[in-house]
Design an enzyme around this catalytic site. Structure first.
Site, PDB file in Angstrom:
ATOM      1  N   ASP A 101       0.866  -1.191   0.000  1.00 57.42           N
ATOM      2  CA  ASP A 101       0.000   0.000   0.000  1.00 57.42           C
ATOM      3  C   ASP A 101       0.895   1.231   0.000  1.00 57.42           C
ATOM      4  O   ASP A 101       1.697   1.418   0.909  1.00 57.42           O
ATOM      5  CB  ASP A 101      -0.863  -0.034   1.270  1.00 57.42           C
ATOM      6  CG  ASP A 101      -1.685   1.235   1.462  1.00 57.42           C
ATOM      7  OD1 ASP A 101      -1.874   1.986   0.485  1.00 57.42           O
ATOM      8  OD2 ASP A 101      -2.137   1.474   2.596  1.00 57.42           O
ATOM      9  N   ASP A 103       0.886   5.343  -0.155  1.00 59.06           N
ATOM     10  CA  ASP A 103      -0.003   6.484   0.016  1.00 59.06           C
ATOM     11  C   ASP A 103       0.812   7.755  -0.122  1.00 59.06           C
ATOM     12  O   ASP A 103       1.938   7.795   0.330  1.00 59.06           O
ATOM     13  CB  ASP A 103      -0.622   6.419   1.410  1.00 59.06           C
ATOM     14  CG  ASP A 103      -2.020   7.001   1.416  1.00 59.06           C
ATOM     15  OD1 ASP A 103      -2.341   7.756   0.479  1.00 59.06           O
ATOM     16  OD2 ASP A 103      -2.761   6.691   2.360  1.00 59.06           O
ATOM     17  N   ASP A 288       3.203   1.207   3.357  1.00 57.11           N
ATOM     18  CA  ASP A 288       2.640   1.070   4.700  1.00 57.11           C
ATOM     19  C   ASP A 288       2.825  -0.389   5.102  1.00 57.11           C
ATOM     20  O   ASP A 288       2.112  -1.280   4.643  1.00 57.11           O
ATOM     21  CB  ASP A 288       1.157   1.451   4.668  1.00 57.11           C
ATOM     22  CG  ASP A 288       0.522   1.363   6.047  1.00 57.11           C
ATOM     23  OD1 ASP A 288       1.122   0.739   6.951  1.00 57.11           O
ATOM     24  OD2 ASP A 288      -0.577   1.909   6.216  1.00 57.11           O
TER      25      ASP A 288
END
Ligand SMILES: [Zn+2]
Length: 383
Positions: A101, A103, A288
């Site tokens: 992930d 971001d 993450d």
């Protein structure tokens, strides 16, 4: 005056959005692989308010969506024998996709909290590096087992699903994500002081055959020595004395570096370590880690809509990734149909190739994609 507060969507706007979202899913629902083995979670105001849902078929999922109109749809990376069972211990997992992930969380001047092109571009570049350098490069995963999707808001998700990955333990997943972020890289294992006795030592390090992080610092250092460019070396923080040292001993150094002997020219040990540190800063990818190792987590269902933007969590090929522009390609609604809106707050952003600068209280007819974004962001109301 409208009684709408900044935090809630009024019933009229809520009904409009729900109808839009339902309409999208009627045409575009893409059920995930092995849907019946996944746990689903849904959100209306927040991302996940209900979880432990299970569906036997895409038809069941569609029925639920049409009835409940969720704004967020997530599913488990894990495959379960009993995905709907509670507590978690009763689900009986038998493997999980590996998920990365990314971001956008960059601090820079003129950051636009509404929709930031700079941040979107940067996180896309990082995702590309993750796929090319680590997943396909260092880890050797096969292209056909990777799938990349926009998160629907600020980032990207990469799913890896093959037999070798499904059974990975939580610890192994932690190690993989640590490797990508360079968290667990031990500098003293990349460059090793080898004691030769009588207070003599050699500095052993990466060779021309090194791969992974060792290969990265080898390539960086060798390039620097080989080019012998003063400006470039200054930028890397080398002193005048060190630069001269390198230029005088260029051929000897290259010969030795290729064989992993980094101490042939004395006095440069700190240079190599600093270079490694900078390589780590520059090349590490900010994923993450919790998403990668926490196997009970739910992640946005690819091709579903993001309730904070109305954008599609769009799946793309590796070829499409380097030029993917979510402000044009992740749009779910009409580019031409117009909706009359009134701004609650000012907002400036780019969407579907056009710049918008809307003032507080301004009333305007806007394309449906723009209207949905503004409603999801609670910046405007319908007129
Ligand atoms: Zn930004």
């Amino acid at each position: 005056m409208s009684s709408v507060t900044a935090l809630t969507i009024a019933p009229k706007e809520m009904d409009y959005l729900r109808a839009k979202f339902r309409g999208y899913y009627r045409e575009h629902l893409v059920p995930p692989r092995l849907l019946h083995e996944r746990e689903f979670g849904f959100g209306f105001e927040r991302k996940i308010e209900y979880r432990h849902k299970q569906f036997e078929s895409a038809h069941g999922l569609q029925e639920f969506i049409q009835r409940e109109s969720p704004f967020f749809i997530s599913y488990s990376a894990a495959y379960y024998r009993y995905p709907g069972a509670t507590p978690m211990g009763k689900k009986e997992p038998h493997g999980a996709e590996l998920i990365f992930d990314l971001d956008a969380g960059y601090e820079h001047e003129n950051h636009n909290p509404m929709l930031c092109t700079h941040c979107l571009n940067k996180v896309r570049e990082e995702t590309h590096a993750l796929v090319e350098d680590y997943l396909l490069g260092d880890f050797g995963f096969s292209k056909k087992n990777l799938s990349i999707n926009f998160s629907g808001q600020k980032g990207y998700h990469v799913h890896v699903d093959d037999d070798s990955v499904r059974s990975l333990s939580q610890e192994a997943r932690k190690q993989l994500s640590n490797y990508v972020t360079a968290q667990s890289l031990d500098m003293d294992r990349v460059f090793v002081k080898q004691d030769l006795g009588s207070r003599k030592y050699v500095l052993r390090g990466p060779t021309s055959a090194s791969r992974g992080w060792s290969g990265r610092v080898y390539a960086k250092a060798r390039g620097l020595v080989e080019r012998g460019n003063e400006e470039e070396m200054k930028k890397e923080g080398l002193s005048k004395k060190q630069i001269n040292f390198i230029k005088e001993n260029q051929a000897l150094m290259i010969q030795n570096i290729d064989r992993g002997n980094w101490g042939a020219v004395k006095g440069l040990e700190t240079v190599w370590r600093d270079l490694l540190q900078r390589t780590m800063q520059l090349k590490s990818v900010n994923v993450d880690e919790r998403v990668s190792y926490d196997m009970v987590r739910l992640i946005r269902m690819p091709q579903s809509l993001h309730g904070d933007t109305g954008f599609i969590a769009k799946t793309m090929s590796q070829q499409e990734l380097p030029t993917f522009d979510p402000t044009k390609e992740a749009l779910a609604f009409s580019r031409t149909a117009r909706v009359r809106m009134k701004m609650k707050e000012a907002a400036a952003f780019e969407l579907q190739g056009e710049s918008y600068a809307l003032k507080k209280e301004e009333e305007k007819e806007l394309p449906e994609n723009v209207a949905v974004l503004l409603l999801c962001k609670k910046k405007a109301i319908l007129v």
